[in-house]
Design a protein around this motif. Sequence first.
Motif, short mmCIF file in Angstrom:
data_model
loop_
_atom_site.label_atom_id
_atom_site.label_comp_id
_atom_site.label_asym_id
_atom_site.label_seq_id
_atom_site.Cartn_x
_atom_site.Cartn_y
_atom_site.Cartn_z
N ARG A 89 0.84 -1.18 0.00
CA ARG A 89 0.00 0.00 0.00
C ARG A 89 0.88 1.24 0.00
O ARG A 89 1.93 1.26 0.69
CB ARG A 89 -0.93 -0.01 1.21
CG ARG A 89 -1.99 -1.10 1.10
CD ARG A 89 -3.01 -0.99 2.20
NE ARG A 89 -2.57 -1.67 3.41
CZ ARG A 89 -3.32 -1.80 4.51
NH1 ARG A 89 -4.54 -1.27 4.54
NH2 ARG A 89 -2.88 -2.44 5.55
N PRO A 90 0.53 2.26 -0.75
CA PRO A 90 1.43 3.41 -0.96
C PRO A 90 1.72 4.21 0.31
O PRO A 90 2.72 4.93 0.35
CB PRO A 90 0.69 4.27 -1.99
CG PRO A 90 -0.75 3.86 -1.90
CD PRO A 90 -0.73 2.41 -1.53
N GLN A 91 0.89 4.11 1.34
CA GLN A 91 1.12 4.89 2.55
C GLN A 91 2.16 4.27 3.47
O GLN A 91 2.57 4.89 4.45
CB GLN A 91 -0.18 5.11 3.32
CG GLN A 91 -0.84 3.85 3.89
CD GLN A 91 -1.88 3.26 2.96
OE1 GLN A 91 -1.66 3.20 1.74
NE2 GLN A 91 -3.01 2.84 3.53
N TYR A 92 2.61 3.04 3.17
CA TYR A 92 3.56 2.36 4.03
C TYR A 92 4.91 2.18 3.34
O TYR A 92 5.04 2.37 2.13
CB TYR A 92 3.00 1.00 4.46
CG TYR A 92 1.71 1.09 5.23
CD1 TYR A 92 1.57 2.01 6.27
CD2 TYR A 92 0.63 0.28 4.91
CE1 TYR A 92 0.37 2.11 6.98
CE2 TYR A 92 -0.56 0.36 5.62
CZ TYR A 92 -0.69 1.29 6.65
OH TYR A 92 -1.86 1.39 7.34
N GLN A 93 5.91 1.81 4.11
CA GLN A 93 7.26 1.58 3.61
C GLN A 93 7.57 0.08 3.63
O GLN A 93 7.13 -0.64 4.54
CB GLN A 93 8.29 2.33 4.46
CG GLN A 93 8.22 3.85 4.34
CD GLN A 93 8.98 4.38 3.15
OE1 GLN A 93 10.11 3.94 2.85
NE2 GLN A 93 8.39 5.35 2.45
N TYR A 94 8.39 -0.36 2.63
CA TYR A 94 8.71 -1.77 2.48
C TYR A 94 10.21 -1.93 2.23
O TYR A 94 10.84 -1.07 1.61
CB TYR A 94 7.90 -2.37 1.33
CG TYR A 94 6.41 -2.28 1.56
CD1 TYR A 94 5.72 -3.31 2.19
CD2 TYR A 94 5.70 -1.14 1.16
CE1 TYR A 94 4.35 -3.22 2.41
CE2 TYR A 94 4.33 -1.03 1.39
CZ TYR A 94 3.66 -2.07 2.01
OH TYR A 94 2.31 -1.96 2.24
N PRO A 95 10.81 -3.05 2.72
CA PRO A 95 12.26 -3.22 2.58
C PRO A 95 12.69 -3.42 1.13
O PRO A 95 12.03 -4.14 0.37
CB PRO A 95 12.55 -4.46 3.42
CG PRO A 95 11.26 -5.22 3.43
CD PRO A 95 10.19 -4.18 3.42
N ARG A 96 13.77 -2.79 0.76
CA ARG A 96 14.37 -2.99 -0.55
C ARG A 96 14.93 -4.41 -0.66
O ARG A 96 15.24 -5.05 0.34
CB ARG A 96 15.49 -1.97 -0.79
CG ARG A 96 15.01 -0.54 -0.94
CD ARG A 96 16.21 0.41 -1.00
NE ARG A 96 17.17 0.01 -2.02
CZ ARG A 96 17.11 0.40 -3.30
NH1 ARG A 96 16.13 1.21 -3.71
NH2 ARG A 96 18.01 0.00 -4.17
N ARG A 97 15.08 -4.87 -1.89
CA ARG A 97 15.65 -6.21 -2.11
C ARG A 97 17.06 -6.30 -1.56
O ARG A 97 17.50 -7.38 -1.15
CB ARG A 97 15.65 -6.54 -3.61
CG ARG A 97 14.28 -6.79 -4.20
CD ARG A 97 14.39 -7.44 -5.57
NE ARG A 97 15.04 -6.58 -6.55
CZ ARG A 97 14.39 -5.74 -7.35
NH1 ARG A 97 13.07 -5.62 -7.26
NH2 ARG A 97 15.05 -5.00 -8.23
N ASP A 98 17.80 -5.18 -1.59
CA ASP A 98 19.19 -5.22 -1.17
C ASP A 98 19.38 -4.92 0.32
O ASP A 98 20.51 -4.76 0.78
CB ASP A 98 20.05 -4.27 -2.01
CG ASP A 98 19.49 -2.85 -2.06
OD1 ASP A 98 18.50 -2.56 -1.37
OD2 ASP A 98 20.07 -2.03 -2.82
#
Length: 414
Positions: A296-305
């Motif tokens: 969801r655009p309002q949250y942050q997610y870990p990058r693959r790296d």
Amino acid sequence: MPSTKHFLCALGALSCCLPALAANNHPVILVHGFLGFGPEQFQRSGFQYWGGFDDIVAHMRSHHGRHVVHAATVGAISSSWDRAAELYYQIKGGCVDYGNRHAAHFDHVPDERTAPGRCWAADPANNPQHYPPALYPQWDSAHPIHLIGHSQGGQTIRALIELLENGSPHGDEGGGALYTGGKTGWVLSATTLSAPHDGTSLRDAIGGAGLLKLAGRMGGQMDGQISDRRARPASFWDQDNFDSAQWEMGPDGAQAFNAWVKTSPHVYYYSVSNSATEAGAPCCNLTDRVIAPFQRPQYQYPRRDMAPLTKPFAGEWIVPSLARRGIGSYTQTRAGRIPVDSAWFQNDGVVNTRSMRSPHGHPVRDYDGVSVRGSWNYLQHYHTYDHFDMIGWPRSGAKAYPIYDAISSIIYGL
């Protein structure tokens, strides 16, 4: 927020001229973070806190000349007060004194006020106990130092400066040299990287069990430090233990810490921030879609790296539970506590990015090439760098060298 491109260009120009511009060559002391370790550990493997399988300390020593740079060793899970005490005596020499009022109030065991095995020799020629040599015994206002701290190391060096200049807030601590105050000018600069100045929502998001799991992953590698008697496991995981890193890591504990640890008008402070998360998107945002397939655009997610160790905690949910919110979406609105809102979502896997700039309510400014005492000079933001990239692992430590080159260019020019 300062432009990274312009900042690097300015520092590149300054770095080229460093030998001519250098105004000092004072020693630099590097202070590790929570669950960190010193150079005497893992010697067989060659793995170091500062650089991983590379060597940030050696690089800083030879950067544009010859410099004195040391990596200190402090308690892996201790409070910043205890770590500051260890740091003081490790630099100056003598046996660690945690202060009698502090030790009594926080239930240190009787023999821990001057901890066995926590002594350093100020004079190697007069050292019948064969203690390791102190890092810089001549340390005083005429022989100041630069301090650099990563993660909780940032809180540790702030606590040290407060105790040096103003002594214990509790009054007499039994006469220990650190707690008498009046040591103004002993620290010329203090630089923090990825520091939880306002705490990290990680502590509250994952709870005591989650902290135990995370520390278990790392602590098993810390050569036994997790069983340090000054922060015994049973008391460390107690949420009401106010003399441990876990309390100061949370926003509420950080607020209490910031109330007594001031920003000294006599010191140049610098801070660096970083992040390794991205805003949610239907696709193509370089995040780890295995951990977070729906976003969801309002949250942050870990990058693959991002480092695998911290990915499960950095996004919308703590994986694999999906019952606890991760740092990327965790909020807190209960009365009487520090509010945590969407400004806290961006993070590096361990610390919220908004916490790294400066302690809330303390003076801060964007660094513009001019350093100001008594204020936090915010240097720059490293996007795509997670908590461990800032110290060179698991990325090559050499890729972190420019961070330390930039800092060196500034502090040696003071």
